[in-house]
Design a protein around this motif. Sequence first.
Motif, PDB file in Angstrom:
ATOM      1  N   ASN A 235       0.812  -1.233   0.000  1.00 48.05           N
ATOM      2  CA  ASN A 235       0.000   0.000   0.000  1.00 48.05           C
ATOM      3  C   ASN A 235       0.840   1.276   0.000  1.00 48.05           C
ATOM      4  O   ASN A 235       0.304   2.382  -0.002  1.00 48.05           O
ATOM      5  CB  ASN A 235      -0.948   0.039   1.206  1.00 48.05           C
ATOM      6  CG  ASN A 235      -1.895  -1.135   1.265  1.00 48.05           C
ATOM      7  OD1 ASN A 235      -1.965  -1.848   2.254  1.00 48.05           O
ATOM      8  ND2 ASN A 235      -2.622  -1.371   0.196  1.00 48.05           N
TER       9      ASN A 235
ATOM     10  N   ILE B 108      -0.349 -10.211  -2.130  1.00 44.78           N
ATOM     11  CA  ILE B 108      -0.398  -9.863  -0.703  1.00 44.78           C
ATOM     12  C   ILE B 108       0.892  -9.155  -0.313  1.00 44.78           C
ATOM     13  O   ILE B 108       1.971  -9.486  -0.803  1.00 44.78           O
ATOM     14  CB  ILE B 108      -0.577 -11.153   0.143  1.00 44.78           C
ATOM     15  CG1 ILE B 108      -1.919 -11.841  -0.170  1.00 44.78           C
ATOM     16  CG2 ILE B 108      -0.454 -10.872   1.644  1.00 44.78           C
ATOM     17  CD1 ILE B 108      -3.157 -11.107   0.322  1.00 44.78           C
TER      18      ILE B 108
ATOM     19  N   ARG C  27       6.270  -7.501   4.789  1.00 45.14           N
ATOM     20  CA  ARG C  27       6.967  -6.371   5.405  1.00 45.14           C
ATOM     21  C   ARG C  27       8.464  -6.627   5.498  1.00 45.14           C
ATOM     22  O   ARG C  27       9.150  -6.077   6.337  1.00 45.14           O
ATOM     23  CB  ARG C  27       6.367  -6.087   6.777  1.00 45.14           C
ATOM     24  CG  ARG C  27       4.926  -5.630   6.627  1.00 45.14           C
ATOM     25  CD  ARG C  27       4.232  -5.409   7.913  1.00 45.14           C
ATOM     26  NE  ARG C  27       2.884  -4.917   7.662  1.00 45.14           N
ATOM     27  CZ  ARG C  27       2.132  -4.328   8.573  1.00 45.14           C
ATOM     28  NH1 ARG C  27       2.597  -4.148   9.794  1.00 45.14           N
ATOM     29  NH2 ARG C  27       0.923  -3.926   8.259  1.00 45.14           N
TER      30      ARG C  27
ATOM     31  N   TYR D 165     -14.477  -6.021  10.390  1.00 43.02           N
ATOM     32  CA  TYR D 165     -13.761  -7.263  10.082  1.00 43.02           C
ATOM     33  C   TYR D 165     -14.691  -8.431   9.780  1.00 43.02           C
ATOM     34  O   TYR D 165     -14.494  -9.165   8.813  1.00 43.02           O
ATOM     35  CB  TYR D 165     -12.882  -7.658  11.282  1.00 43.02           C
ATOM     36  CG  TYR D 165     -11.424  -7.501  10.980  1.00 43.02           C
ATOM     37  CD1 TYR D 165     -10.785  -6.284  11.196  1.00 43.02           C
ATOM     38  CD2 TYR D 165     -10.671  -8.555  10.464  1.00 43.02           C
ATOM     39  CE1 TYR D 165      -9.433  -6.127  10.916  1.00 43.02           C
ATOM     40  CE2 TYR D 165      -9.330  -8.401  10.180  1.00 43.02           C
ATOM     41  CZ  TYR D 165      -8.719  -7.184  10.395  1.00 43.02           C
ATOM     42  OH  TYR D 165      -7.393  -7.030  10.104  1.00 43.02           O
TER      43      TYR D 165
ATOM     44  N   TYR E  16      -5.762 -14.077   5.138  1.00 44.49           N
ATOM     45  CA  TYR E  16      -4.752 -13.029   5.301  1.00 44.49           C
ATOM     46  C   TYR E  16      -5.388 -11.891   6.098  1.00 44.49           C
ATOM     47  O   TYR E  16      -6.380 -11.311   5.663  1.00 44.49           O
ATOM     48  CB  TYR E  16      -4.308 -12.497   3.945  1.00 44.49           C
ATOM     49  CG  TYR E  16      -3.714 -13.543   3.011  1.00 44.49           C
ATOM     50  CD1 TYR E  16      -2.390 -13.960   3.156  1.00 44.49           C
ATOM     51  CD2 TYR E  16      -4.476 -14.098   1.983  1.00 44.49           C
ATOM     52  CE1 TYR E  16      -1.835 -14.895   2.290  1.00 44.49           C
ATOM     53  CE2 TYR E  16      -3.926 -15.041   1.108  1.00 44.49           C
ATOM     54  CZ  TYR E  16      -2.605 -15.434   1.269  1.00 44.49           C
ATOM     55  OH  TYR E  16      -2.071 -16.364   0.398  1.00 44.49           O
TER      56      TYR E  16
ATOM     57  N   ARG F  58      -4.946  -8.163   7.990  1.00 46.30           N
ATOM     58  CA  ARG F  58      -4.101  -6.969   8.076  1.00 46.30           C
ATOM     59  C   ARG F  58      -3.679  -6.701   9.522  1.00 46.30           C
ATOM     60  O   ARG F  58      -2.594  -6.202   9.769  1.00 46.30           O
ATOM     61  CB  ARG F  58      -4.876  -5.771   7.511  1.00 46.30           C
ATOM     62  CG  ARG F  58      -4.037  -4.542   7.311  1.00 46.30           C
ATOM     63  CD  ARG F  58      -4.875  -3.339   6.919  1.00 46.30           C
ATOM     64  NE  ARG F  58      -5.304  -3.333   5.525  1.00 46.30           N
ATOM     65  CZ  ARG F  58      -4.539  -3.010   4.473  1.00 46.30           C
ATOM     66  NH1 ARG F  58      -3.280  -2.683   4.665  1.00 46.30           N
ATOM     67  NH2 ARG F  58      -5.018  -3.006   3.261  1.00 46.30           N
ATOM     68  N   HIS F  59      -4.571  -7.029  10.477  1.00 44.21           N
ATOM     69  CA  HIS F  59      -4.287  -6.778  11.894  1.00 44.21           C
ATOM     70  C   HIS F  59      -4.421  -8.077  12.673  1.00 44.21           C
ATOM     71  O   HIS F  59      -5.531  -8.580  12.832  1.00 44.21           O
ATOM     72  CB  HIS F  59      -5.261  -5.742  12.471  1.00 44.21           C
ATOM     73  CG  HIS F  59      -5.248  -4.452  11.723  1.00 44.21           C
ATOM     74  ND1 HIS F  59      -6.295  -4.055  10.910  1.00 44.21           N
ATOM     75  CD2 HIS F  59      -4.307  -3.487  11.633  1.00 44.21           C
ATOM     76  CE1 HIS F  59      -5.988  -2.880  10.363  1.00 44.21           C
ATOM     77  NE2 HIS F  59      -4.799  -2.516  10.783  1.00 44.21           N
TER      78      HIS F  59
ATOM     79  N   HIS G  22      -0.392 -13.000   8.700  1.00 44.51           N
ATOM     80  CA  HIS G  22      -0.372 -11.546   8.851  1.00 44.51           C
ATOM     81  C   HIS G  22       0.154 -10.917   7.568  1.00 44.51           C
ATOM     82  O   HIS G  22       1.343 -11.041   7.253  1.00 44.51           O
ATOM     83  CB  HIS G  22       0.508 -11.175  10.046  1.00 44.51           C
ATOM     84  CG  HIS G  22       0.549  -9.707  10.323  1.00 44.51           C
ATOM     85  ND1 HIS G  22       1.567  -9.116  11.025  1.00 44.51           N
ATOM     86  CD2 HIS G  22      -0.311  -8.715   9.980  1.00 44.51           C
ATOM     87  CE1 HIS G  22       1.329  -7.814  11.104  1.00 44.51           C
ATOM     88  NE2 HIS G  22       0.203  -7.546  10.486  1.00 44.51           N
TER      89      HIS G  22
ATOM     90  N   ASP H   2      -0.591  -7.586   4.353  1.00 48.79           N
ATOM     91  CA  ASP H   2      -1.332  -6.406   3.908  1.00 48.79           C
ATOM     92  C   ASP H   2      -2.120  -6.734   2.642  1.00 48.79           C
ATOM     93  O   ASP H   2      -1.692  -7.528   1.808  1.00 48.79           O
ATOM     94  CB  ASP H   2      -0.364  -5.246   3.653  1.00 48.79           C
ATOM     95  CG  ASP H   2       0.251  -4.734   4.956  1.00 48.79           C
ATOM     96  OD1 ASP H   2      -0.456  -4.752   5.990  1.00 48.79           O
ATOM     97  OD2 ASP H   2       1.427  -4.345   4.939  1.00 48.79           O
ATOM     98  N   ILE H   3      -3.274  -6.078   2.538  1.00 48.37           N
ATOM     99  CA  ILE H   3      -4.210  -6.376   1.450  1.00 48.37           C
ATOM    100  C   ILE H   3      -4.121  -5.233   0.422  1.00 48.37           C
ATOM    101  O   ILE H   3      -3.795  -4.096   0.768  1.00 48.37           O
ATOM    102  CB  ILE H   3      -5.651  -6.509   2.015  1.00 48.37           C
ATOM    103  CG1 ILE H   3      -5.656  -7.312   3.341  1.00 48.37           C
ATOM    104  CG2 ILE H   3      -6.588  -7.120   1.004  1.00 48.37           C
ATOM    105  CD1 ILE H   3      -5.147  -8.720   3.268  1.00 48.37           C
TER     106      ILE H   3
ATOM    107  N   LEU I 285      -9.610  -5.189   4.958  1.00 48.01           N
ATOM    108  CA  LEU I 285      -9.005  -5.629   6.218  1.00 48.01           C
ATOM    109  C   LEU I 285      -8.499  -7.066   6.128  1.00 48.01           C
ATOM    110  O   LEU I 285      -7.668  -7.488   6.921  1.00 48.01           O
ATOM    111  CB  LEU I 285     -10.028  -5.512   7.344  1.00 48.01           C
ATOM    112  CG  LEU I 285     -10.591  -4.092   7.563  1.00 48.01           C
ATOM    113  CD1 LEU I 285     -11.760  -4.126   8.528  1.00 48.01           C
ATOM    114  CD2 LEU I 285      -9.488  -3.182   8.074  1.00 48.01           C
ATOM    115  N   LEU I 286      -9.020  -7.809   5.185  1.00 44.76           N
ATOM    116  CA  LEU I 286      -8.626  -9.213   5.069  1.00 44.76           C
ATOM    117  C   LEU I 286      -8.955  -9.748   3.692  1.00 44.76           C
ATOM    118  O   LEU I 286      -9.680  -9.121   2.915  1.00 44.76           O
ATOM    119  CB  LEU I 286      -9.318 -10.046   6.147  1.00 44.76           C
ATOM    120  CG  LEU I 286     -10.843  -9.942   6.235  1.00 44.76           C
ATOM    121  CD1 LEU I 286     -11.513 -10.997   5.375  1.00 44.76           C
ATOM    122  CD2 LEU I 286     -11.293 -10.114   7.670  1.00 44.76           C
TER     123      LEU I 286
END
Length: 332
Positions: free
Chosen positions: A136, A172, A175, A248, A286, A288-289, A314, A316-317, A323-324
């Motif tokens: 993102n 996806i 990090r 969520y 998947y 995000r949080h 875990h 990011d989308i 959110l998932l």
Amino acid sequence: MTSVENNNGVLNISYLDAGDPLAVPDEQTLAVVSYGTESSIDPKDDRRLTVGLPVIDGNWQHEVWRCNETIDSGMSGDISYRYTDQLLFGQILLDDDAFNDMEHMTRHIYESILNLQTSRDYPHMLRIWNYFPWINRVADGLERYRAFCVGRYQALDTSSGYEQHLPSASAIGTRDGKTLVYFLASREAGKQIENPRQMSAFEYPDQYSPKSPAFSRAMYARWGDAEHLYISGTASIIGHETHHRHDYIRQLDECLNNIDALISKSREEADIGIQSAAELSGLKVYLRHPEYLEHARSYIHDRLDKATPVIYLHGDICRGDLLLEVEGLYSS
Ligand code: 3EB
């Protein structure tokens, strides 16, 4: 935990516990996919892939691809691969620092894969997983996911009818600093399945990306007597719009509604022997949080069933308001 080994098939996928002997590669193994903090390909055994997404929870640890035909292996530029008479399974790992931007890196990856498909004669891409850092983040005015879409589109041969041959996919965000892409291609075409609840991604309006996301919602394939369904990463999108922006559980509910709709469509179009998401061989959720695990898990347990093989990762989308995302695979 769940083995879906089928001795008549030419391609078997299992979702296994750590410690299962089949998670150790042997001469019938195409790949063992696991998860951790950093993406890697084991330098001593390129069949061992680690996707750089931390495991939050789950009842399986390894996605194991096996085949009971003779497997050969090769290298083509940055891609290492295995192949049989019928299929090609490959992977590529790149350092983000090696390229100026996401668009050029993606274009390089997809052109390399397409060259390999052409030279080895596996023209049909069935399923591809794309994991890259900071999906993102905006660089040079463009979100990295969108730059990825541009690079992928540029690499494709977009002559008339190309949309019917796009693979099922996931994209996806990790990090760490590495990009990992792995894929399954074939000599024989699969069957594209689109979702009646969603606009096809390749037709999205350009507010989501300057070049449309080149993937199909699902791909159906037959291997010997076995049938497979590869379901793309599926989000809380109806038509082309994100629904339930801050909720969520409603997003999760919508993902599963979308997957159930795809399964119904697969029954209509390919007469596949599965009724609902609860019968999938394996699911990846998947998040995000990671803090939302408890909610997500209790919802999944109620809606599917405790025995369904699910892993929570875990990641990011690709849209900031998602959110998932959920992907699934069925193997008869
Ligand atoms: C979507 O439906 C959600 O660009 O390869 C899901 C799966 C998504 C694959 C891709 C994107 C991709 O648009 C995002």
